[in-house]
Design a protein around this motif. Structure first.
Motif, mmCIF file in Angstrom:
data_model
loop_
_atom_site.group_PDB
_atom_site.id
_atom_site.type_symbol
_atom_site.label_atom_id
_atom_site.label_comp_id
_atom_site.label_asym_id
_atom_site.label_seq_id
_atom_site.Cartn_x
_atom_site.Cartn_y
_atom_site.Cartn_z
ATOM 1 N N PRO A 65 27.974 -40.293 3.105
ATOM 2 C CA PRO A 65 28.663 -40.584 1.843
ATOM 3 C C PRO A 65 30.189 -40.689 1.960
ATOM 4 O O PRO A 65 30.824 -41.305 1.107
ATOM 5 C CB PRO A 65 28.271 -39.410 0.943
ATOM 6 C CG PRO A 65 27.553 -38.422 1.772
ATOM 7 C CD PRO A 65 27.195 -39.065 3.070
ATOM 8 N N TYR A 66 30.778 -40.095 3.002
ATOM 9 C CA TYR A 66 32.236 -40.218 3.152
ATOM 10 C C TYR A 66 32.601 -41.556 3.812
ATOM 11 O O TYR A 66 31.868 -42.062 4.661
ATOM 12 C CB TYR A 66 32.788 -39.111 4.058
ATOM 13 C CG TYR A 66 32.655 -37.698 3.577
ATOM 14 C CD1 TYR A 66 32.472 -37.363 2.230
ATOM 15 C CD2 TYR A 66 32.707 -36.647 4.500
ATOM 16 C CE1 TYR A 66 32.355 -36.030 1.832
ATOM 17 C CE2 TYR A 66 32.589 -35.320 4.109
ATOM 18 C CZ TYR A 66 32.412 -35.029 2.769
ATOM 19 O OH TYR A 66 32.293 -33.724 2.381
ATOM 20 N N ASP A 67 33.793 -42.074 3.502
ATOM 21 C CA ASP A 67 34.302 -43.234 4.228
ATOM 22 C C ASP A 67 34.669 -42.840 5.663
ATOM 23 O O ASP A 67 34.523 -43.617 6.601
ATOM 24 C CB ASP A 67 35.571 -43.788 3.538
ATOM 25 C CG ASP A 67 35.238 -44.355 2.164
ATOM 26 O OD1 ASP A 67 34.047 -44.719 1.965
ATOM 27 O OD2 ASP A 67 36.135 -44.411 1.310
ATOM 28 N N THR A 68 35.234 -41.610 5.796
ATOM 29 C CA THR A 68 35.654 -41.164 7.135
ATOM 30 C C THR A 68 34.965 -39.838 7.470
ATOM 31 O O THR A 68 35.573 -38.766 7.457
ATOM 32 C CB THR A 68 37.194 -40.974 7.164
ATOM 33 O OG1 THR A 68 37.804 -42.110 6.562
ATOM 34 C CG2 THR A 68 37.710 -40.812 8.583
ATOM 35 N N PRO A 69 33.671 -39.872 7.744
ATOM 36 C CA PRO A 69 32.957 -38.646 8.100
ATOM 37 C C PRO A 69 33.395 -38.138 9.482
ATOM 38 O O PRO A 69 33.838 -38.915 10.320
ATOM 39 C CB PRO A 69 31.500 -39.097 8.139
ATOM 40 C CG PRO A 69 31.541 -40.552 8.443
ATOM 41 C CD PRO A 69 32.818 -41.077 7.836
ATOM 42 N N ALA A 70 33.309 -36.842 9.670
ATOM 43 C CA ALA A 70 33.612 -36.240 10.979
ATOM 44 C C ALA A 70 32.281 -36.037 11.696
ATOM 45 O O ALA A 70 31.521 -35.110 11.383
ATOM 46 C CB ALA A 70 34.343 -34.916 10.806
ATOM 47 N N ILE A 71 31.976 -36.931 12.644
ATOM 48 C CA ILE A 71 30.687 -36.895 13.338
ATOM 49 C C ILE A 71 30.962 -36.754 14.830
ATOM 50 O O ILE A 71 31.550 -37.658 15.435
ATOM 51 C CB ILE A 71 29.877 -38.176 13.079
ATOM 52 C CG1 ILE A 71 29.747 -38.450 11.576
ATOM 53 C CG2 ILE A 71 28.502 -38.070 13.725
ATOM 54 C CD1 ILE A 71 29.116 -39.792 11.238
ATOM 55 N N MET A 72 30.591 -35.624 15.419
ATOM 56 C CA MET A 72 30.974 -35.331 16.800
ATOM 57 C C MET A 72 29.750 -34.948 17.627
ATOM 58 O O MET A 72 28.991 -34.050 17.261
ATOM 59 C CB MET A 72 32.021 -34.217 16.812
ATOM 60 C CG MET A 72 33.247 -34.569 15.951
ATOM 61 S SD MET A 72 34.493 -33.258 15.840
ATOM 62 C CE MET A 72 35.251 -33.400 17.468
ATOM 63 N N GLY A 73 29.559 -35.655 18.744
ATOM 64 C CA GLY A 73 28.371 -35.429 19.567
ATOM 65 C C GLY A 73 28.723 -35.065 20.998
ATOM 66 O O GLY A 73 29.735 -35.542 21.529
ATOM 67 N N TRP A 74 27.879 -34.220 21.602
ATOM 68 C CA TRP A 74 28.114 -33.829 22.994
ATOM 69 C C TRP A 74 26.785 -33.666 23.717
ATOM 70 O O TRP A 74 25.741 -33.465 23.097
ATOM 71 C CB TRP A 74 28.942 -32.551 23.077
ATOM 72 C CG TRP A 74 28.337 -31.318 22.486
ATOM 73 C CD1 TRP A 74 27.637 -30.328 23.135
ATOM 74 C CD2 TRP A 74 28.358 -30.920 21.110
ATOM 75 N NE1 TRP A 74 27.234 -29.356 22.262
ATOM 76 C CE2 TRP A 74 27.669 -29.695 21.010
ATOM 77 C CE3 TRP A 74 28.903 -31.488 19.956
ATOM 78 C CZ2 TRP A 74 27.517 -29.027 19.797
ATOM 79 C CZ3 TRP A 74 28.743 -30.821 18.749
ATOM 80 C CH2 TRP A 74 28.062 -29.609 18.672
ATOM 81 N N ARG A 75 26.872 -33.774 25.033
ATOM 82 C CA ARG A 75 25.650 -33.677 25.841
ATOM 83 C C ARG A 75 25.350 -32.223 26.175
ATOM 84 O O ARG A 75 26.260 -31.436 26.416
ATOM 85 C CB ARG A 75 25.802 -34.485 27.126
ATOM 86 C CG ARG A 75 25.826 -35.978 26.885
ATOM 87 C CD ARG A 75 25.624 -36.784 28.170
ATOM 88 N NE ARG A 75 26.111 -38.148 27.987
ATOM 89 C CZ ARG A 75 27.272 -38.597 28.453
ATOM 90 N NH1 ARG A 75 28.060 -37.802 29.178
ATOM 91 N NH2 ARG A 75 27.651 -39.855 28.221
ATOM 92 N N CYS A 76 24.087 -31.920 26.223
ATOM 93 C CA CYS A 76 23.642 -30.581 26.622
ATOM 94 C C CYS A 76 23.064 -30.683 28.025
ATOM 95 O O CYS A 76 21.979 -31.235 28.217
ATOM 96 C CB CYS A 76 22.608 -30.072 25.627
ATOM 97 S SG CYS A 76 23.323 -29.791 23.998
#
Lengths: 105, 105, 105
Positions: free
Chosen positions: C76-87
């Motif tokens: 829903p945000y224009d600028t969402p904070a989406i952060m991904g990393w490998r396990c």
């Protein structure tokens, strides 16, 4: 590339103060205080159990070390647990937002 | 280098028991029980929704695999979700504290 | 290899909707809604403070970029904070479970 830092604090005020200082110094773009965490740990051979406030800090990979250094200097504990990792994949908007930090924004 | 493990449990007692066993075996230095999480998942083609207790475990990168193996063996689920990652940057005090684990401390 | 994504939402309904869409499209195997987080941030030079719902999404490293892309498009945000990393280290059962995603399961 972006990065996340996880660090617990003795209480919410300490977590908020750290977040605001890091924001003032443009070392992070955002802090998320996760709420109360129950910490179970070994310290000097003794088992301990206490409640803390967990916090996540969002920054760029280039500023990760500086942000952790700054956090360590102002944290109320002598031996805070401050752990940072790189986020290899983020959304475009997140990359632009956190990239602002590297441009001093 | 240090590492974090994230793993949910059916309840707080199971999370505490796992934390204490991992501490007894010097496979972690600390656990943070994050509190209740709502899990939404697919399992054997069915959608599920349940409440669990999320937990973070702090260890050294050298012990990460052993800690996960130990956690898998004692976890109450047959198929626990246990995910670990390396923390490339930690504060000096954190590095020394978690480094103790590698020296059997 | 597996991966985690962290992303906050304005409320629980938005977080649940995103989780179910990602599950429908077989881009994740599970979401953990961590509950309320207090967000302190800088945005366009202003300091902000709001409450959100934090969420962790579990996927495979191969699907990480696609899952983040999908999340960015529906957030829903224009600028969402989406952060991904490998396990880099997961239990055998977790590897098999998340590996199903790579086999379209």
């Amino acid at each position: 590339m972006s990065a996340l830092i996880y660090c617990p604090f003795p209480d919410r005020e300490a977590a908020r103060a750290a977040a605001n200082t890091l924001l003032d110094r443009k070392l992070i773009a955002c802090a998320n205080l996760l709420g109360e965490v129950e910490s179970i740990y070994s310290w000097n051979g003794e088992r301990g159990d206490s409640f803390e406030i967990g916090a996540l800090f969002k920054t760029s990979a280039a500023l990760l070390d500086d942000a952790i250094q700054c956090l360590a200097e102002m944290h109320p504990y002598d031996t805070p647990a401050i752990m940072g990792w790189r986020c290899v994949s983020v959304s475009e908007a997140t990359a632009a937002w956190l990239g602002e930090l590297d441009r001093g924004g």
